[in-house]
Design a protein around this motif. Structure first.
Motif, PDB file in Angstrom:
ATOM      1  N   LEU A 147      36.545  30.880  30.394  1.00 56.14           N
ATOM      2  CA  LEU A 147      37.731  30.032  30.422  1.00 56.14           C
ATOM      3  C   LEU A 147      37.400  28.593  30.017  1.00 56.14           C
ATOM      4  CD1 LEU A 147      39.380  31.319  33.720  1.00 56.14           C
ATOM      5  CD2 LEU A 147      40.282  31.624  31.400  1.00 56.14           C
ATOM      6  N   GLU A 148      36.240  28.108  30.426  1.00 55.95           N
ATOM      7  CA  GLU A 148      35.837  26.744  30.099  1.00 55.95           C
ATOM      8  C   GLU A 148      35.565  26.577  28.613  1.00 55.95           C
ATOM      9  OE1 GLU A 148      35.297  23.753  31.863  1.00 55.95           O
ATOM     10  OE2 GLU A 148      36.546  24.730  33.377  1.00 55.95           O
ATOM     11  N   ASP A 149      34.934  27.571  27.990  1.00 57.84           N
ATOM     12  CA  ASP A 149      34.563  27.448  26.578  1.00 57.84           C
ATOM     13  C   ASP A 149      34.592  28.828  25.922  1.00 57.84           C
ATOM     14  OD1 ASP A 149      33.566  26.814  24.092  1.00 57.84           O
ATOM     15  OD2 ASP A 149      31.998  25.494  24.849  1.00 57.84           O
ATOM     16  N   PRO A 150      35.771  29.287  25.521  1.00 57.37           N
ATOM     17  CA  PRO A 150      35.863  30.608  24.884  1.00 57.37           C
ATOM     18  C   PRO A 150      35.020  30.715  23.618  1.00 57.37           C
ATOM     19  CG  PRO A 150      38.043  29.796  25.505  1.00 57.37           C
ATOM     20  CD  PRO A 150      37.092  28.661  25.709  1.00 57.37           C
ATOM     21  N   ALA A 151      34.914  29.625  22.860  1.00 59.10           N
ATOM     22  CA  ALA A 151      34.144  29.668  21.616  1.00 59.10           C
ATOM     23  C   ALA A 151      32.665  29.882  21.873  1.00 59.10           C
ATOM     24  CB  ALA A 151      34.365  28.385  20.821  1.00 59.10           C
ATOM     25  N   MET A 152      32.205  29.494  23.065  1.00 56.74           N
ATOM     26  CA  MET A 152      30.794  29.643  23.416  1.00 56.74           C
ATOM     27  C   MET A 152      30.514  31.029  23.994  1.00 56.74           C
ATOM     28  SD  MET A 152      28.613  27.113  25.941  1.00 56.74           S
ATOM     29  CE  MET A 152      26.827  27.025  25.882  1.00 56.74           C
ATOM     30  N   PRO A 165      41.672  37.871  43.478  1.00 55.12           N
ATOM     31  CA  PRO A 165      41.993  37.604  44.892  1.00 55.12           C
ATOM     32  C   PRO A 165      41.924  38.885  45.714  1.00 55.12           C
ATOM     33  CG  PRO A 165      43.637  36.664  43.407  1.00 55.12           C
ATOM     34  CD  PRO A 165      42.773  37.556  42.566  1.00 55.12           C
ATOM     35  N   TRP A 166      41.502  38.746  46.947  1.00 56.81           N
ATOM     36  CA  TRP A 166      41.362  39.920  47.809  1.00 56.81           C
ATOM     37  C   TRP A 166      42.143  39.721  49.105  1.00 56.81           C
ATOM     38  CZ3 TRP A 166      37.597  36.325  46.714  1.00 56.81           C
ATOM     39  CH2 TRP A 166      37.153  35.538  47.784  1.00 56.81           C
ATOM     40  N   PRO A 167      42.595  40.809  49.715  1.00 56.28           N
ATOM     41  CA  PRO A 167      43.283  40.705  51.003  1.00 56.28           C
ATOM     42  C   PRO A 167      42.284  40.531  52.136  1.00 56.28           C
ATOM     43  CG  PRO A 167      43.122  42.988  50.349  1.00 56.28           C
ATOM     44  CD  PRO A 167      42.557  42.186  49.203  1.00 56.28           C
ATOM     45  N   GLY A 168      42.764  40.064  53.267  1.00 50.12           N
ATOM     46  CA  GLY A 168      41.891  39.963  54.439  1.00 50.12           C
ATOM     47  C   GLY A 168      41.025  38.717  54.432  1.00 50.12           C
ATOM     48  N   LYS A 169      40.092  38.691  55.380  1.00 45.55           N
ATOM     49  CA  LYS A 169      39.263  37.517  55.602  1.00 45.55           C
ATOM     50  C   LYS A 169      37.784  37.830  55.373  1.00 45.55           C
ATOM     51  CE  LYS A 169      42.443  35.695  59.114  1.00 45.55           C
ATOM     52  NZ  LYS A 169      42.580  35.235  60.534  1.00 45.55           N
ATOM     53  N   LEU A 170      37.010  36.776  55.189  1.00 46.64           N
ATOM     54  CA  LEU A 170      35.568  36.901  55.057  1.00 46.64           C
ATOM     55  C   LEU A 170      34.924  37.069  56.424  1.00 46.64           C
ATOM     56  CD1 LEU A 170      35.027  33.966  52.545  1.00 46.64           C
ATOM     57  CD2 LEU A 170      34.765  36.389  52.003  1.00 46.64           C
ATOM     58  N   VAL A 245      39.656  32.016  42.352  1.00 46.63           N
ATOM     59  CA  VAL A 245      39.977  33.203  41.543  1.00 46.63           C
ATOM     60  C   VAL A 245      41.485  33.419  41.471  1.00 46.63           C
ATOM     61  CG1 VAL A 245      37.753  34.335  41.871  1.00 46.63           C
ATOM     62  CG2 VAL A 245      39.606  34.802  43.484  1.00 46.63           C
ATOM     63  N   ILE A 246      42.218  32.950  42.472  1.00 45.31           N
ATOM     64  CA  ILE A 246      43.683  32.994  42.374  1.00 45.31           C
ATOM     65  C   ILE A 246      44.134  32.183  41.162  1.00 45.31           C
ATOM     66  CG2 ILE A 246      45.824  32.204  43.448  1.00 45.31           C
ATOM     67  CD1 ILE A 246      44.618  32.943  46.165  1.00 45.31           C
ATOM     68  N   ALA A 247      43.585  30.982  41.045  1.00 43.01           N
ATOM     69  CA  ALA A 247      43.960  30.114  39.929  1.00 43.01           C
ATOM     70  C   ALA A 247      43.466  30.660  38.594  1.00 43.01           C
ATOM     71  CB  ALA A 247      43.416  28.707  40.164  1.00 43.01           C
ATOM     72  N   MET A 248      42.224  31.147  38.565  1.00 39.12           N
ATOM     73  CA  MET A 248      41.656  31.615  37.302  1.00 39.12           C
ATOM     74  C   MET A 248      42.313  32.893  36.816  1.00 39.12           C
ATOM     75  SD  MET A 248      37.554  30.823  37.326  1.00 39.12           S
ATOM     76  CE  MET A 248      37.172  32.183  38.419  1.00 39.12           C
ATOM     77  N   SER A 249      42.654  33.795  37.731  1.00 38.11           N
ATOM     78  CA  SER A 249      43.167  35.104  37.322  1.00 38.11           C
ATOM     79  C   SER A 249      44.460  34.989  36.523  1.00 38.11           C
ATOM     80  CB  SER A 249      43.366  36.002  38.550  1.00 38.11           C
ATOM     81  OG  SER A 249      44.320  35.436  39.446  1.00 38.11           O
ATOM     82  N   GLY A 250      45.210  33.918  36.731  1.00 32.98           N
ATOM     83  CA  GLY A 250      46.424  33.711  35.955  1.00 32.98           C
ATOM     84  C   GLY A 250      46.155  33.375  34.503  1.00 32.98           C
ATOM     85  N   GLN A 251      44.887  33.061  34.186  1.00 35.47           N
ATOM     86  CA  GLN A 251      44.529  32.691  32.816  1.00 35.47           C
ATOM     87  C   GLN A 251      43.667  33.746  32.127  1.00 35.47           C
ATOM     88  OE1 GLN A 251      42.569  28.930  33.338  1.00 35.47           O
ATOM     89  NE2 GLN A 251      44.470  27.822  33.745  1.00 35.47           N
ATOM     90  N   ILE A 274      40.139  46.437  44.012  1.00 36.33           N
ATOM     91  CA  ILE A 274      40.651  45.082  44.201  1.00 36.33           C
ATOM     92  C   ILE A 274      40.245  44.176  43.038  1.00 36.33           C
ATOM     93  CG2 ILE A 274      40.559  43.031  45.691  1.00 36.33           C
ATOM     94  CD1 ILE A 274      42.111  45.346  46.898  1.00 36.33           C
ATOM     95  N   HIS A 275      39.077  44.423  42.475  1.00 38.29           N
ATOM     96  CA  HIS A 275      38.519  43.512  41.478  1.00 38.29           C
ATOM     97  C   HIS A 275      38.456  44.128  40.074  1.00 38.29           C
ATOM     98  CE1 HIS A 275      37.345  40.410  44.418  1.00 38.29           C
ATOM     99  NE2 HIS A 275      37.185  41.439  45.236  1.00 38.29           N
ATOM    100  N   ALA A 276      37.605  45.112  39.855  1.00 38.32           N
ATOM    101  CA  ALA A 276      37.358  45.607  38.499  1.00 38.32           C
ATOM    102  C   ALA A 276      38.602  46.222  37.860  1.00 38.32           C
ATOM    103  CB  ALA A 276      36.215  46.614  38.518  1.00 38.32           C
ATOM    104  N   GLU A 277      39.301  47.046  38.611  1.00 36.66           N
ATOM    105  CA  GLU A 277      40.444  47.745  38.019  1.00 36.66           C
ATOM    106  C   GLU A 277      41.564  46.784  37.627  1.00 36.66           C
ATOM    107  OE1 GLU A 277      41.473  51.029  40.554  1.00 36.66           O
ATOM    108  OE2 GLU A 277      39.465  51.894  40.447  1.00 36.66           O
ATOM    109  N   PRO A 278      41.998  45.858  38.498  1.00 33.90           N
ATOM    110  CA  PRO A 278      43.016  44.896  38.058  1.00 33.90           C
ATOM    111  C   PRO A 278      42.527  43.996  36.919  1.00 33.90           C
ATOM    112  CG  PRO A 278      42.882  44.955  40.450  1.00 33.90           C
ATOM    113  CD  PRO A 278      41.712  45.723  39.940  1.00 33.90           C
ATOM    114  N   LEU A 279      41.251  43.595  36.974  1.00 33.89           N
ATOM    115  CA  LEU A 279      40.720  42.750  35.912  1.00 33.89           C
ATOM    116  C   LEU A 279      40.785  43.458  34.572  1.00 33.89           C
ATOM    117  CD1 LEU A 279      39.262  40.159  34.981  1.00 33.89           C
ATOM    118  CD2 LEU A 279      37.084  41.294  35.561  1.00 33.89           C
TER     119      LEU A 279
END
Length: 320
Positions: A147-152, A165-170, A245-251, A274-279
């Motif tokens: 996200l910071e540098d797609p060309a790189m 993003p994941w449900p629940g707490k750490l 990751v909430i903010a990044m996932s929108g991009q 929660i992670h790989a499949e939605p990504l």
């Protein structure tokens, strides 16, 4: 009053004794597991980089509480047969320093802050366009790198990546170690008196359901992860990850480079559903490989699958 003064003196002496023992343990850890690569300086921050091989550039980013020795144990030397491999210690881990703004604010470095620092280090090494492999927490930093540098970013390989993003707490221990009180009380005790049973439990849990590979413990250097600054930095990064990751996932949908996602179906630390499949559905050019019998560390337990994924993404990126 005399009793209070005596109690205060005893408490202060105990704290000083713990700090001395913690310092001794940290010094011993760094002597026993010294830097394997070179130390770069980026705007006054030390960055530890292991560089080996020739060919297209491939950057490796380790997980939470780890260091680049996780890769140099076995995977990185094999990758170096076909790539110039650059494995970094992430900020606050191994022999890489903290991002000053995060350290001063007593918070963890965001994935984007980590990516910016490591990209500057990569540029110092002559990197202009690289494949980026991130494992676990390193997966979030790899996504931030893109996200910071797609060309790189020629392509991505996300292994057991904590990217959504994941449900629940750490676990409560993360919040305790991240707090100022925990950083000054519990963390020094863990550094000064690291229980072997706890260290064994940590490694066993990370590799489950597979056993810890023979020789890994002696190579990895878990005592480096038990240093005070590392435990606090790691806890603060982990406790702050979800909001990032909430903010990044929108991009993620803006990223056009090819991506290979490798995840163990039996991973109980970073859950694939929660992670790989939605990504995989958010990235425009992603391929997901679920390993039925793998847990959280497929780069150790299923290295051929990871090597194949790197080869595929290199070809898809036009690097091979």
């Amino acid at each position: 009053m005399l009793e209070l003064a005596t109690a205060a003196a005893l408490t202060g002496g105990a704290v000083l004794g713990v700090d001395r023992l913690a310092t001794r343990a940290e010094t011993q850890a760094e002597a026993e597991f010294p830097p394997e690569g070179r130390i770069l300086t980026i705007d006054g921050v030390k960055v530890h980089a292991w560089v080996q091989g020739s060919g297209p550039d491939l950057v490796l980013l380790h997980g939470a509480g780890g260091n680049l020795r996780d890769f140099t144990f076995a995977l990185a030397p094999r990758l170096a047969r076909d790539f110039r491999v650059i494995a970094f210690d992430r900020p606050g881990h191994g022999f890489t320093g903290r991002v000053p703004e995060a350290a001063k604010a007593s918070r963890g470095e965001s994935p984007r802050e980590q990516a910016r620092l490591l990209q500057a280090a990569a540029r110092q090494l002559g990197v202009t366009r690289a494949l980026v492999l991130g494992q676990s927490f390193g997966g979030a930093v790899a996504m931030a790198w893109a996200l910071e540098d797609p060309a790189m970013t020629a392509g991505l390989v996300i292994v057991s990546g904590a990217t959504m993003p994941w449900p629940g707490k750490l676990k409560p221990s993360y919040h305790v170690n991240a707090s100022r009180a925990g950083a000054t009380t519990l963390v020094p005790l863990l550094t000064a008196f690291p229980p072997q049973s706890l260290m064994d439990q940590i490694l066993s849990g990370i590799f489950a359901p597979a056993p810890v590979p023979q020789g890994f413990t002696a190579h990895f250097g878990l005592p480096l992860s038990l240093r005070r600054t590392t435990m606090v930095a790691n806890a603060r990064q982990v406790t702050g990850l979800k909001e990032h990751v909430i903010a990044m996932s929108g991009q993620y949908g803006t990223l056009q480079m090819p991506a290979e996602l490798i995840h163990g179906a039996l991973d109980t630390i970073v859950l694939p559903d929660i992670h790989a499949e939605p990504l995989s559905t958010l990235l425009p050019d992603a391929r997901l490989t679920l390993l039925d019998d793998a847990g959280h560390m497929p780069h150790h337990t299923h290295p051929e699958a990871v090597l194949d994924a790197v080869a595929r993404v290199a070809e898809r990126a036009g690097l091979r």
